[in-house]
Design an enzyme around this catalytic site. Structure first.
Site, PDB file in Angstrom:
ATOM      1  N   GLU A  61     -30.338   4.236  -9.863  1.00 59.08           N
ATOM      2  CA  GLU A  61     -30.837   4.291  -8.196  1.00 59.08           C
ATOM      3  C   GLU A  61     -32.000   5.662  -8.218  1.00 59.08           C
ATOM      4  OE1 GLU A  61     -31.723   3.417  -3.568  1.00 59.08           O
ATOM      5  OE2 GLU A  61     -30.119   3.337  -3.828  1.00 59.08           O
ATOM      6  N   ASN A  69     -22.199   1.422  -2.638  1.00 55.30           N
ATOM      7  CA  ASN A  69     -21.879   1.049  -0.979  1.00 55.30           C
ATOM      8  C   ASN A  69     -20.703   0.517  -0.709  1.00 55.30           C
ATOM      9  OD1 ASN A  69     -21.879  -1.964  -0.434  1.00 55.30           O
ATOM     10  ND2 ASN A  69     -23.133  -1.970  -2.193  1.00 55.30           N
ATOM     11  N   SER A  77     -23.144  -6.409  -2.905  1.00 57.39           N
ATOM     12  CA  SER A  77     -23.915  -7.341  -3.967  1.00 57.39           C
ATOM     13  C   SER A  77     -22.558  -7.907  -4.526  1.00 57.39           C
ATOM     14  CB  SER A  77     -23.832  -6.123  -5.580  1.00 57.39           C
ATOM     15  OG  SER A  77     -22.666  -5.550  -5.432  1.00 57.39           O
TER      16      SER A  77
END
Length: 343
Positions: free
Chosen positions: A137, A235, A278
């Protein structure tokens, strides 16, 4: 009083965090690959892991997805899907030069950060991008305005920043960071750059914040917190850190229930359980079964937010799906008409 505090301290128990698991951006990205496989047929090429989860990637591979690192590995004229983490503009150009049919599964919340980067760069701001070096990202966002963006990888990096004009500097961030660490980094930056501007809205996504918040709620009541997620999932890794910082005795990250060590549970009466953004929920259910078999059968779900956000599939894919459905309907009409004529 939270549900965790209200639950009687009797026997072994599990505090199951909610929200957990799939966020809207991940759900959209995974659906994009699944629908593309149905529509175009295998193989479908995906640049990088569609989401950072080992189980999801292996499942899609079995369905016919081929994961590659770069566009050069995709045969010319093939279909390629860009992952949820976003890509730099040059990746689109590479795809175009190879006549690839590119479908962009970038999370819309990441796209928002890309738009912010382009807008501030156009106004000639220095952009301080808070994030982890090497994360896909961060690479994608930095590629939007490389001459204007410099990476700030945590609070200690704040002291190394240099800018052209202290009155024209803004911070943006990777969407999957620890909220607390990001705010600490911003505070350090503002001590040196008091005119530092903030993004128009939170860059750290709603799902990352919600999952961290519920872990903070349960952590102090937990001897152990288990986070289901992969090690390359930013995350998910942050959830383990948040759990320990918020008072859990220990925190562990696992892809599968089989990775849980019985030693982690020795002497524990309360286990916290959550999953990264995810992670499909069936993996969490397998962990619950694993814990129940070891005496942790009392499960209390602790809810701190109700997530209802959804994102539509990429526009190009939706257009092709609509065209395919219209074609199928026309063929069915023609077949019925021919059948009637012959009858």
């Amino acid at each position: 009083m939270t549900e965790a505090q209200a639950t009687p301290q009797t026997g072994k128990r599990v505090l199951l965090a909610k929200p957990r698991g799939y966020c809207a951006g991940v759900d959209r990205a995974v659906q994009t690959v699944e629908e593309a496989l149905k529509l175009y047929g295998a193989p479908i090429y995906v640049r990088k892991q569609i989401v950072h989860n080992k189980h999801v990637v292996s499942t899609l591979e079995r369905q016919g997805a081929i994961f590659v690192e770069e566009n050069e590995e995709v045969p010319e004229g093939s279909t390629v899907i860009f992952s949820a983490h976003g890509v730099a503009p040059e990746v689109y150009e590479q795809a175009k030069s190879r006549s690839l049919k590119a479908i962009d599964a970038t999370c819309p919340l990441v796209t928002k950060v890309h738009h912010e980067a382009r807008r501030f760069a156009a106004d000639d701001y220095d952009i301080l991008l808070i994030g982890h070096e090497g994360h896909e990202e961060v690479i994608g966002t930095s590629g939007e305005a490389p001459a204007h963006i410099q990476l700030v990888d945590g609070p200690d990096d704040a002291d190394k920043v240099t800018v052209r004009d202290p009155a024209k500097v803004v911070w943006l961030s990777q969407t999957t960071l620890s909220v607390d660490e990001t705010m600490e980094t911003v505070a350090r930056l503002k001590r040196r750059l008091p005119l530092l501007q903030s993004p128009p809205s939170d860059d750290i996504c709603y799902a990352t914040q919600n999952r961290q918040h519920v872990v903070k709620e349960i952590a102090a009541d937990c001897d152990v917190v288990i986070v289901v997620g992969s090690r390359n999932s930013s995350n998910s890794v942050r959830l383990v850190e948040v759990a320990v910082d918020a008072g859990a005795r220990a925190g562990y990250l696992v892809d599968y229930a089989s990775e849980i060590s019985d030693d982690w549970l020795t002497g524990a009466t309360t286990v916290g359980l959550t999953s990264g953004a995810s992670v499909p929920d069936d993996l969490v259910m397998e962990v619950l079964d694993h814990l129940a078999a070891r005496g942790f059968a009392d499960v209390t779900e602790v809810t701190t937010a109700d997530e209802r956000l959804t994102f539509s599939l990429p526009q190009d894919l939706r257009r092709d799906m609509k065209a395919a459905a219209a074609k199928a309907a026309a063929q069915q009409t023609d077949a019925l008409a021919a059948s009637a004529a012959n009858g």
